[in-house]
Design an enzyme around this catalytic site. Structure first.
Site, PDB file in Angstrom:
ATOM      1  N   LYS A 100       0.799  -1.230   0.000  1.00  0.00           N
ATOM      2  CA  LYS A 100       0.000   0.000   0.000  1.00  0.00           C
ATOM      3  C   LYS A 100       0.836   1.288   0.000  1.00  0.00           C
ATOM      4  CE  LYS A 100      -4.431  -1.335   1.944  1.00  0.00           C
ATOM      5  NZ  LYS A 100      -5.432  -0.992   2.962  1.00  0.00           N
ATOM      6  N   ASP A 151     -10.281   3.788   1.772  1.00  0.00           N
ATOM      7  CA  ASP A 151     -10.507   3.246   3.116  1.00  0.00           C
ATOM      8  C   ASP A 151     -11.249   4.225   4.037  1.00  0.00           C
ATOM      9  OD1 ASP A 151      -9.410   0.755   2.707  1.00  0.00           O
ATOM     10  OD2 ASP A 151      -7.394   1.350   3.309  1.00  0.00           O
TER      11      ASP A 151
END
Ligand code: ATR
Length: 285
Positions: free
Chosen positions: A71, A107
């Site tokens: 990520k 997210d």
């Protein structure tokens, strides 16, 4: 929908990817909307990330999700990074626009959507966030401009205070970041509207763990646990038993996926259907 020469490929890259629920929700959404697209998982090890990105470009993969451990490392491969990802310093969604890679992070917005869907609008509320890792950062950057006060508590206190300082600088708003202790948590929860667990505590196989003593949970608060395996963590079970409103991690998982789907296709996916298959799958597990 038949897979053929014009099928568009979407993917998840990570290590591991075997237990991901993303193929389930995205393929369901593609089929529901009759889009000629397919979602696959690719197991990509750290030292092969550069080759994987070259492959994605060469093969014309239309878009992809990024999970642990890529990520952050993926940032350096992007041609453009949207603010949702650059402020957090992590990417979970990439669009391949004819070889130009654009990075996003869904997210934080996924967590916000999960709260809103449960009727727990954090606007003007006092929120305690447990954790200061990747997920916590995404949630904190999304919630800070909206809430009245954000209090970040983390096992490693320095990570909480560094994150709080970054948020204060960006949003010019007071954010507290402290070491997590039972006493501090108990004091804070006295007048907190929303408690969010963004640590991995309570996740399978450690299903008997929770950072929150049951006695600290009031019936007029909302408890959100981003852990989705098990479907009901110890924290969520105890919050329910205390009469609090609860938001489970499966919702965040589906909403962050739904936001990726919208970024790729410009279309709204069938959220309820996606949530249903995720819940069924997790119950099986
Ligand atoms: P993610 O990207 O899923 O957020 P992460 O960045 O590794 O994962 O963050 C995990 C979070 O869970 C951290 O806040 C971590 O606390 P530390 O910063 O002190 O490591 C927290 N965490 C993990 N295990 C924990 C435990 N047993 N007790 C308290 N906090 C824990």
């Amino acid at each position: 929908m038949k897979i053929g020469t014009s099928t568009q490929v979407y993917a998840l890259i990570g290590d591991p990817v075997e237990h991901s629920l993303s193929p389930l929700i995205h393929n369901l959404a593609f089929q529901s909307l009759k889009l000629n697209c397919v979602y696959l998982t690719f197991h990509v090890r750290i030292h092969e990330l550069d080759k994987a990105i070259k492959g994605i470009k060469a093969l014309g993969v239309s878009g992809f999700n990024v999970t642990v451990p890529h990520k952050v490392a993926i940032l350096s491969f992007m041609d453009e990074i949207r603010p949702s990802a650059s402020v957090i310093g992590a990417i979970n969604t990439v669009v391949n626009d004819d070889g130009k890679l654009v990075g996003y992070n869904t997210d934080g917005q996924g967590a916000l959507a999960a709260l809103l869907n449960e009727g727990a609008n954090p606007k003007g509320k006092r929120v305690v966030l447990l954790g200061a890792g990747g997920a916590a950062r995404a949630i904190a950057f999304t919630l800070t401009p909206i809430v009245d006060k954000l209090i970040i508590l983390n096992r490693t206190g320095s990570k909480a205070s560094i994150l709080a300082k970054q948020l204060e600088k960006r949003f010019r708003k007071e954010v507290e970041g402290k070491i997590l202790s039972s006493k501090k948590l108990s004091d804070e929860l006295d007048d907190t509207d929303i408690l969010i667990n963004s640590t991995s505590v309570g996740m399978y196989p450690n299903v008997d763990e929770s950072l929150v003593d049951r006695k600290m949970i009031r019936s007029d608060m909302t408890v959100f646990d981003i852990v989705y395996n098990p479907l009901e963590t110890k924290l969520i079970k105890e919050a329910k038993a205390s009469g609090a409103k609860t938001v489970g991690g499966a919702k965040m998982l589906v909403y962050q996926g739904a936001l990726s789907f919208e970024i790729w296709t410009g279309k709204k996916p069938p959220i309820e259907k996606m949530l249903k298959v995720v819940i069924e799958k997790l119950k099986e597990a």
